[in-house]
Scaffold this active site. Structure first.
Site, short mmCIF file in Angstrom:
data_model
loop_
_atom_site.label_atom_id
_atom_site.label_comp_id
_atom_site.label_asym_id
_atom_site.label_seq_id
_atom_site.Cartn_x
_atom_site.Cartn_y
_atom_site.Cartn_z
N GLU A 161 36.86 50.39 23.60
CA GLU A 161 35.80 49.42 24.14
C GLU A 161 34.84 48.47 23.20
OE1 GLU A 161 33.76 50.82 27.63
OE2 GLU A 161 35.63 51.53 28.47
N LYS B 286 48.75 59.96 23.41
CA LYS B 286 47.22 59.36 23.64
C LYS B 286 46.28 60.56 23.93
CE LYS B 286 44.11 56.67 24.98
NZ LYS B 286 43.88 55.81 25.91
N CYS C 126 36.95 57.28 28.99
CA CYS C 126 38.09 57.88 28.74
C CYS C 126 37.77 59.52 27.88
CB CYS C 126 38.78 57.26 27.47
SG CYS C 126 39.22 55.40 28.18
N ARG D 218 29.83 54.37 32.19
CA ARG D 218 30.52 55.67 33.15
C ARG D 218 30.33 56.92 31.67
NH1 ARG D 218 36.39 53.64 33.32
NH2 ARG D 218 35.84 52.54 31.53
C1 UDX Z 1 37.94 56.13 23.13
C2 UDX Z 1 39.28 56.11 21.93
O1 UDX Z 1 38.52 56.02 20.77
C3 UDX Z 1 40.36 55.10 22.24
O2 UDX Z 1 41.21 55.18 21.18
C4 UDX Z 1 40.84 55.30 23.82
O3 UDX Z 1 41.84 54.26 23.80
C5 UDX Z 1 39.80 55.40 24.77
O4 UDX Z 1 38.77 56.31 24.44
P1 UDX Z 1 36.25 54.42 23.75
O5 UDX Z 1 36.20 55.40 25.07
O6 UDX Z 1 36.14 53.01 23.77
O7 UDX Z 1 37.60 54.86 23.07
O8 UDX Z 1 34.89 54.96 22.48
P2 UDX Z 1 34.86 55.63 21.19
O9 UDX Z 1 34.50 54.49 20.18
O10 UDX Z 1 35.99 56.59 20.92
O11 UDX Z 1 33.43 56.43 21.41
C6 UDX Z 1 33.58 57.67 22.63
C7 UDX Z 1 32.05 58.04 22.23
O12 UDX Z 1 32.00 59.02 21.21
C8 UDX Z 1 31.05 57.16 22.50
O13 UDX Z 1 30.10 57.79 23.20
C9 UDX Z 1 30.53 57.40 21.01
O14 UDX Z 1 29.02 57.15 20.82
C10 UDX Z 1 30.75 58.76 20.64
N1 UDX Z 1 30.91 58.96 19.09
C11 UDX Z 1 31.78 58.42 18.42
C12 UDX Z 1 30.24 59.85 18.64
O15 UDX Z 1 29.31 60.47 19.24
N2 UDX Z 1 30.24 59.94 17.39
C13 UDX Z 1 31.17 59.28 16.38
O16 UDX Z 1 31.20 59.76 15.34
C14 UDX Z 1 32.13 58.53 17.02
#
Ligand code: UDX
Length: 446
Positions: free
Chosen positions: A163, A215, A271, A341
């Site tokens: 996202e 996935k 996710c 979410r």
């Molecule tokens: C994730 C996957 O990255 C993606 O490939 C899949 O299709 C769906 O789930 P998304 O949910 O959009 O994508 O978020 P993402 O960017 O992965 O971040 C997830 C969470 O991890 C966020 O709350 C973010 O703040 C946290 N995060 C991310 C950290 O706390 N530290 C990090 O270094 C990276």
């Protein structure tokens, strides 16, 4: 070239996929069972905040001035079945209420509604994240229900979009994974993805279960990486280390890499948390719970971050939250989205409120969604309004806007210059120069 593509489900995944397919030159129809969403999309309006999405919607939605007219939306499965040569199913697969397992209701009902209309050879492609084994079951069900019988095939093509980067990730994916044993399905999907394949995107063909697993394994790995660095933050906390310097130093090792090593209040969103739990539940059903036992620890480390942040706030407020004013900057689960979410930021704001603090939240995009989930919190229209009179500020979602806040201006409206950085992205030196006390989990007090 399959001229006509249908996309079932128009959430973050489906709306972006439909728009991207039109951008690639296909005629596309998108379906949602929620008429209000179809209404919005038909006017070129995205039902959620996703950078760049409305621009491509407006370029292609039929009837809009200057549009290609290649993209339309409907609520009718009969229309979709008559229209498409390839049908992508992109509906959401949430966590089952009160359980770890995946709720397949929406996916199953999409199949039950679509398949009886499939009266000519066609390809259905699953994109949602599902428990391994679902695709084989659904392939049998489609062949059973479709008048075309075995001519209605199912392939699996997981989506890895993040996202906030959904448009980029859909148009330029870093890999395309296809689960199928049918040459016809592979050929059709190579045609659908001809543009990214020509750009050099790897195209991996495998069986159905492996494609489903790619996935869940990818998300489990990402979650593990984040919880690993957060575990290191817990150690830094007691050993007076600095987790940010530690992560930076680890990241230079090419085998480890710098990404997804940002320590803070942990992962959330629609996710990672639920996919992790569904994976654990599925492994249990398959008699392999031991293999994924460690993911329970990853989950509990992650949830513990939220409690640790609440404790850090309590400490900053001299041991009691009762009646204290707290400003929370950020409600979305990460920046550049309005998605709340399982948001760590909103969860922490809620815990502080329930423990007696007066919490005021500000987020650049997620206010309406946050209000719907947590109507009892206070909401302000700007960071500065949220900060007015606060005894402590909590930086919980790393929006660019918050990186650019002026500590001096903010310092003039707060009751005490005290800030907690839950994302480790603020410039600590700058804030401290303006006499702020800045604390973060796993970082020295200074
Ligand atoms: C994730 C996957 O990255 C993606 O490939 C899949 O299709 C769906 O789930 P998304 O949910 O959009 O994508 O978020 P993402 O960017 O992965 O971040 C997830 C969470 O991890 C966020 O709350 C973010 O703040 C946290 N995060 C991310 C950290 O706390 N530290 C990090 O270094 C990276």
């Amino acid at each position: 070239m399959p001229q006509k593509i249908s996309v079932i489900g128009t959430g973050y995944l489906g709306a972006t996929h439909a728009a991207a397919m039109a951008e690639l030159g296909f005629e596309v129809i998108g379906l949602d069972v929620v008429p209000a969403k179809v209404e919005l999309l038909s006017q070129g309006v995205a039902p959620m905040y996703e950078p760049g999405l409305e621009e491509i919607l407006r370029r292609h939605v039929v009837g809009l001035p200057g549009s290609s007219g290649r993209l339309s939306f409907t609520t009718s499965f009969a229309e979709v079945a008559a229209f498409g040569d390839v049908h992508f199913i992109c509906v959401n697969t949430p966590q089952r209420a009160g359980e770890y397992g995946c709720d397949m209701t929406h996916f199953d009902s999409a199949v039950e509604s679509l398949a009886p209309h499939l009266d000519r050879p066609t390809l259905v492609v699953g994109k949602s994240t599902v428990p391994v084994g679902s695709a084989a079951r659904l392939a049998r069900r489609i062949a059973e229900l479709a008048p075309a019988g075995e001519g209605a095939e199912l392939a699996w093509n997981p989506e890895f979009l993040q996202e906030g980067f959904a448009v980029r990730d859909t148009l330029h994916p870093d890999r395309i994974v296809v689960g199928t044993t049918s040459e016809r399905a592979e050929t059709l999907l190579r045609e659908v993805y001809a543009v990214p394949i020509a750009e050099g995107t790897p195209f991996i063909v495998t069986d159905l279960p492996t494609s489903e697993l790619v996935k869940t394994a990818a998300n489990a790995f990402l979650a593990t990486k984040i919880s690993f660095i957060n575990a290191m933050a817990e150690i830094c906390e007691v050993a007076d280390g600095d987790v940010v310097k530690l992560a930076e130093s680890l990241g230079h090792d090419e085998r480890i890499g710098p990404k997804f090593l940002r320590s803070g209040i942990g992962f959330g969103g629609g996710c990672l948390p639920k996919d992790l739990r569904a994976f654990v539940a599925r492994a249990g059903e398959l008699g392999a719970s031991e293999a994924l036992q460690f993911l329970r620890e990853i989950d509990s480390l992650n949830v513990r971050r939220r409690a640790s942040m609440v404790e850090l706030a309590r400490e900053a407020l001299d041991g009691s939250l009762l009646g204290k004013r707290i400003a929370v900057l950020g409600a979305a689960f990460k920046p550049d989205t309005d998605d709340v979410r399982d948001s760590p930021a909103l969860n922490i704001a809620g815990q502080l409120h329930l423990q007696g603090a007066e919490v005021t939240v500000y987020d650049p995009k997620a206010m309406a969604n946050a209000r719907a989930v947590f109507p009892t919190l206070r909401y302000a229209d700007s960071a500065i309004e949220a900060a007015r009179g606060a005894h402590v500020l909590l930086h919980l979602t790393e929006w660019r806007e918050f990186q650019e806040l002026d500590p001096e201006t903010l310092g003039e409206v707060v009751s005490r210059r005290h800030i907690l950085d839950g994302r480790n992205t603020l410039d600590a030196t700058l804030w401290r120069k303006s006499d702020w006390t800045l604390r973060a989990l796993g970082r020295p007090r200074a």
